[in-house]
Design an enzyme around this catalytic site. Structure first.
Site, PDB file in Angstrom:
ATOM      1  CB  ALA A 167      -0.922   0.011   1.221  1.00 27.62           C
TER       2      ALA A 167
ATOM      3  CD1 TRP B 196      -2.544   3.612   1.974  1.00 27.67           C
ATOM      4  CD2 TRP B 196      -1.711   3.102   3.983  1.00 27.67           C
ATOM      5  NE1 TRP B 196      -3.173   2.452   2.395  1.00 27.67           N
ATOM      6  CE2 TRP B 196      -2.674   2.123   3.630  1.00 27.67           C
ATOM      7  CE3 TRP B 196      -1.070   2.991   5.202  1.00 27.67           C
ATOM      8  CZ2 TRP B 196      -2.991   1.050   4.454  1.00 27.67           C
ATOM      9  CZ3 TRP B 196      -1.371   1.920   6.029  1.00 27.67           C
ATOM     10  CH2 TRP B 196      -2.324   0.968   5.657  1.00 27.67           C
ATOM     11  CB  CYS B 197       2.079   0.702   4.059  1.00 21.60           C
ATOM     12  SG  CYS B 197       2.982  -0.432   5.129  1.00 21.60           S
ATOM     13  CE1 TYR B 198       9.318   4.372   8.346  1.00 19.70           C
ATOM     14  CE2 TYR B 198       8.957   2.205   9.302  1.00 19.70           C
ATOM     15  CZ  TYR B 198       9.787   3.277   9.053  1.00 19.70           C
ATOM     16  OH  TYR B 198      11.071   3.259   9.510  1.00 19.70           O
TER      17      TYR B 198
END
Length: 480
Positions: A167, A169-171
């Site tokens: 994803a 947005w995932c760190y």
């Protein structure tokens, strides 16, 4: 010296000569009724003596400081993957145990709570996953972008397909991205997809391909899955036979894992004896969950203070989309204290019929979130527990049971949704003691029954006898 005559003067039971007594029909009837009454009352008194009686009292809980409470549970989550399902325990004293696995078992289930395989084993915990220090440089070809339209075609074309479900947005997805692309380029150069064709690396953006990610039960990002040609077959439950990678995420570790995956295929083609795989690779990859649900059973031991039993998605190297998490669950069993055998419980219920009605109050209850109140929904249960102890005549503890009341609520949360069971023990306990009846009291009551019935019957006989005599005199007086 006391004479015999003087002793006779203290006789309470003086005898009437038989020739001065008179039998009557009314007396005979009263004697039969009196005898039957004595037998009936004696039987009732004997039954009362043999019947066990109890007394109930409320006292301060006698538990010592070192005592622990046993919590046994069997809970099914149709939308929580066993891959990330975590059982945590915390209390007001600061205890915080995360991801308990020693006394907990997990089984993959489908959306209808049907089992889809054997027990799911999480494998060894990797407390620290190494990430690379590569700079994010996506120039040149590395991994192939996969979509719902080309995924099946590519997975059937190559013997090994390794996919990074991520994803943006995932760190953790962003930390993996440069290492993943670097490893993909190296593998592409060493094992050209057109000339060699044994392995290829791909990636799936789960924000764009939500259905594809749900099809493969992706709940945490990034998730690296290993697909083998011909093994990704769906059966009646929609299972997928593939593996998950949980190893280090630097480029060197990824390349080493890919080469270990390719090696057996190369040796098979060259007809060379296969060598044993790397232990690191074997520990880093495990079968992926075959469905999106999980049944969690087992037990935990907690201190007898207010605390929480929390079941949630947890990982130290994955991110979760809280808006997509659904913590709906079905409680098959939840009880406190050691399990009581059915035979002992049956014996206790004969003694105390109302006991045992609330020790498993949540059993069979369903708590389903149908998205009516939105996303990020946490389901909470507030449990108040009362200890009940049954003491026998010999001061022996027959049963130690914990009954509880349950109040439930759903609420939106800013954090990852969880299923929380908040428990609080009452400082008081119910003490049920078996009372022993006195034998001397039983004998006294029996004597009272015999004497009382005999006396009352005698008085009634005297009244009836005098009444009949009076009636005869009146009748004789009228005749004259």
């Amino acid at each position: 010296m006391i004479s015999t005559g003087k002793l006779k003067s203290v006789d309470f039971y003086r005898k009437i000569p038989r020739d001065l007594t008179e039998a009557s029909l009314s007396g005979a009837g009263l004697s039969i009724v009196a005898a039957l009454s004595m037998v009936f009352l004696f039987g009732m008194e004997l039954n009362n003596y043999l019947t066990v009686s109890t007394s109930t009292s409320v006292i301060v809980d006698k538990s010592s400081d070192g005592d622990y409470l046993h919590i046994e549970f069997d809970i099914s989550f149709p939308a929580l993957s066993c891959e990330f399902a975590s059982v945590d325990v915390s209390d007001v004293l600061g205890t915080n145990r995360l991801n308990i696995t020693k006394t907990v078992r997990k089984f993959s289930i489908d959306a209808n709570l049907k089992p889809t395989g054997e027990e799911f084993h999480s494998g060894p915990n990797l407390n620290f996953i190494k990430h690379g220090d590569e700079i994010d440089d996506v120039s040149g070809e590395g991994s192939v972008t996969l979509t719902a339209s080309n995924f099946d075609k590519i997975s059937q074309r190559y013997p090994i397909l390794v996919v990074n479900f991520f994803a943006p947005w995932c760190y953790w997805s962003n930390r993996l991205k440069p290492s993943w692309e670097k490893a993909a380029k190296i593998i592409r150069e060493r094992y050209d997809p057109e000339l060699d064709g044994r392995i290829i690396l791909g990636n799936v953006d789960c924000t764009l391909e939500g259905d594809l990610c749900r099809r493969h039960h992706i709940q945490g990002y990034p998730s690296i899955r290993i697909f083998r040609k011909g093994s990704d077959l769906r059966d009646d439950h929609g299972h997928h036979d593939h593996e998950s990678y949980y190893g280090d995420r630097d480029a060197d570790s990824l390349v080493k894992t890919m080469e270990d995956l390719v090696a057996p295929i190369q040796q098979e083609y060259l007809k060379l004896p296969a060598a044993g795989g790397s232990n690191i690779t074997e520990n880093a990859k495990r079968p992926a969950p075959k469905a999106g649900g999980c049944r969690i059973e087992g037990y935990v031991r907690v201190k007898k203070v207010p605390g929480n039993l929390i079941i949630s998605a947890h990982s130290g190297s994955h991110s979760f989309d809280a808006t997509q998490m659904n913590m709906s669950h079905v409680v098959s069993h939840l009880s406190f204290g050691k399990k009581i055998s059915p035979k002992v419980m049956s014996d206790v219920k004969r003694l105390i019929p109302y006991l045992g009605r609330s020790h498993d109050r949540l059993n069979g209850r369903e708590f389903i979130n149908n998205r009516d109140i939105g996303a990020n929904v946490t389901i909470e249960h507030y449990l108040q527990i009362v200890k009940t102890e049954v003491i026998t005549r010999g001061s022996h503890t027959l049963v130690e049971e914990y009954e509880y009341t349950a109040h439930n609520s759903v609420a939106q949360s800013l954090y990852i949704p969880v299923a929380k069971f908040h428990f609080e023990l009452s400082p008081m306990q119910v003490l049920i003691t078996e009372n022993q009846r006195s034998f001397s009291h039983f004998i006294t009551n029996v004597c009272a029954i015999i004497g009382g019935v005999f006396t009352v019957a005698g008085i009634m006989d005297s009244i009836l006898h005098n009444t009949f005599r009076l009636m005869k005199k009146v009748e004789l007086g009228k005749n004259f």
